[in-house]
Design a protein around this motif. Sequence first.
Motif, PDB file in Angstrom:
ATOM      1  N   UNK A 180       0.835  -1.205   0.000  1.00  0.00           N
ATOM      2  CA  UNK A 180       0.000   0.000   0.000  1.00  0.00           C
ATOM      3  C   UNK A 180       0.868   1.254   0.000  1.00  0.00           C
ATOM      4  N   UNK A 181       1.723   1.376   1.003  1.00  0.00           N
ATOM      5  CA  UNK A 181       2.632   2.518   1.136  1.00  0.00           C
ATOM      6  C   UNK A 181       4.051   2.056   0.805  1.00  0.00           C
ATOM      7  N   UNK A 182       4.729   2.784  -0.038  1.00  0.00           N
ATOM      8  CA  UNK A 182       6.116   2.460  -0.352  1.00  0.00           C
ATOM      9  C   UNK A 182       6.955   2.609   0.912  1.00  0.00           C
ATOM     10  N   UNK A 183       7.729   1.588   1.235  1.00  0.00           N
ATOM     11  CA  UNK A 183       8.402   1.582   2.532  1.00  0.00           C
ATOM     12  C   UNK A 183       9.351   2.763   2.712  1.00  0.00           C
ATOM     13  N   UNK A 184       9.913   3.267   1.615  1.00  0.00           N
ATOM     14  CA  UNK A 184      10.827   4.411   1.723  1.00  0.00           C
ATOM     15  C   UNK A 184      10.133   5.636   2.304  1.00  0.00           C
ATOM     16  N   UNK A 185       8.811   5.732   2.070  1.00  0.00           N
ATOM     17  CA  UNK A 185       8.059   6.885   2.575  1.00  0.00           C
ATOM     18  C   UNK A 185       7.935   6.865   4.093  1.00  0.00           C
ATOM     19  N   UNK A 186       8.172   5.710   4.706  1.00  0.00           N
ATOM     20  CA  UNK A 186       8.070   5.583   6.162  1.00  0.00           C
ATOM     21  C   UNK A 186       9.336   6.033   6.883  1.00  0.00           C
ATOM     22  N   UNK A 187      10.418   6.258   6.140  1.00  0.00           N
ATOM     23  CA  UNK A 187      11.725   6.499   6.746  1.00  0.00           C
ATOM     24  C   UNK A 187      11.943   7.976   7.036  1.00  0.00           C
ATOM     25  N   UNK A 188      11.147   8.516   7.927  1.00  0.00           N
ATOM     26  CA  UNK A 188      11.279   9.910   8.351  1.00  0.00           C
ATOM     27  C   UNK A 188      12.641  10.102   9.015  1.00  0.00           C
ATOM     28  N   UNK A 189      13.374  11.138   8.631  1.00  0.00           N
ATOM     29  CA  UNK A 189      14.711  11.338   9.216  1.00  0.00           C
ATOM     30  C   UNK A 189      14.680  11.608  10.723  1.00  0.00           C
ATOM     31  N   UNK A 190      13.531  11.998  11.252  1.00  0.00           N
ATOM     32  CA  UNK A 190      13.437  12.263  12.680  1.00  0.00           C
ATOM     33  C   UNK A 190      13.038  11.065  13.504  1.00  0.00           C
ATOM     34  N   UNK A 191      12.839   9.909  12.859  1.00  0.00           N
ATOM     35  CA  UNK A 191      12.325   8.724  13.549  1.00  0.00           C
ATOM     36  C   UNK A 191      13.388   7.646  13.698  1.00  0.00           C
ATOM     37  N   UNK A 192      13.166   6.759  14.659  1.00  0.00           N
ATOM     38  CA  UNK A 192      13.904   5.512  14.752  1.00  0.00           C
ATOM     39  C   UNK A 192      13.176   4.509  13.856  1.00  0.00           C
TER      40      UNK A 192
END
Length: 266
Positions: A226-238
């Motif tokens: 559904x969501x491309x996994x790269x879009x989940x990689x927020x630079x502010x997140x672990x």
Amino acid sequence: DGHYGERLTTIRVPFLSDGANHLGRGASAIARWSRLPDARMFDEWRSTQDPASWPEPPQGDGRTAMLIPGFLAGDPSLSRMAKWLRSGDHTLVRSGIRWNVACLEDTVTAVESRLEEAVEADGGRRALVVGQSRGGAVGRILAVRRPDLIETLVTLGSPLRSQTDVHPRVWLGIGLVSGLGTIGVPGLLTTECANGKCCSRSRTEFNVPFPDDVRFLSMYSKGDTIVKFEACLDPGAEHIETESSHLGMGVDSAVWRILPEELKAG
């Protein structure tokens, strides 16, 4: 007829009288055989069906927790996770979302009001917020806007770098909802939400750096359809990788096993 019967035997389609567990196994087999997207979600749903098999929940000590559902979903979609967190002494408060198809700014404002009331009732202790898919984007905006309300944000398969960074099959649903909203169906997002004034504040907050004093865990799956996994990689997140499907991430026992360890580590 013989060939068709052999095919059904191979995927073990159960009779209705065999019970809900057999139906779940049969649905999972059919989904895999048909190569349906997110066929794994049936197995993930079954993995936490029995409360006796639930992993140990994260301990909340009465702290407020809010779960924010994804696009086209409402609070009931995360009710099982809510019960799990409640068993760990979290105080659950509903987001109030029925389908998560409304204007983004309206959604954030409504969720903010509910969370603010709950945090104030708990003496100001900041909350745990878990958002699935679009719900995670709402949670991110809310953490930027009101870091005084959120201690930890956990997102499950959420498009955090761009809300439109989704697989092509999702655009049909987005287009249908926004099209209906644009012609005047109440309670739905519109095409204006993408670049109009209604959501300008939310769009700005979505793109600013995440606050340092709020912990941010982003769970993602490279198998997300559904969501491309790269879009989940927020630079502010672990970043925490799982093997879950997109739709099943909130009910997957594998995710439930990971989450308490990660929360404790922080």
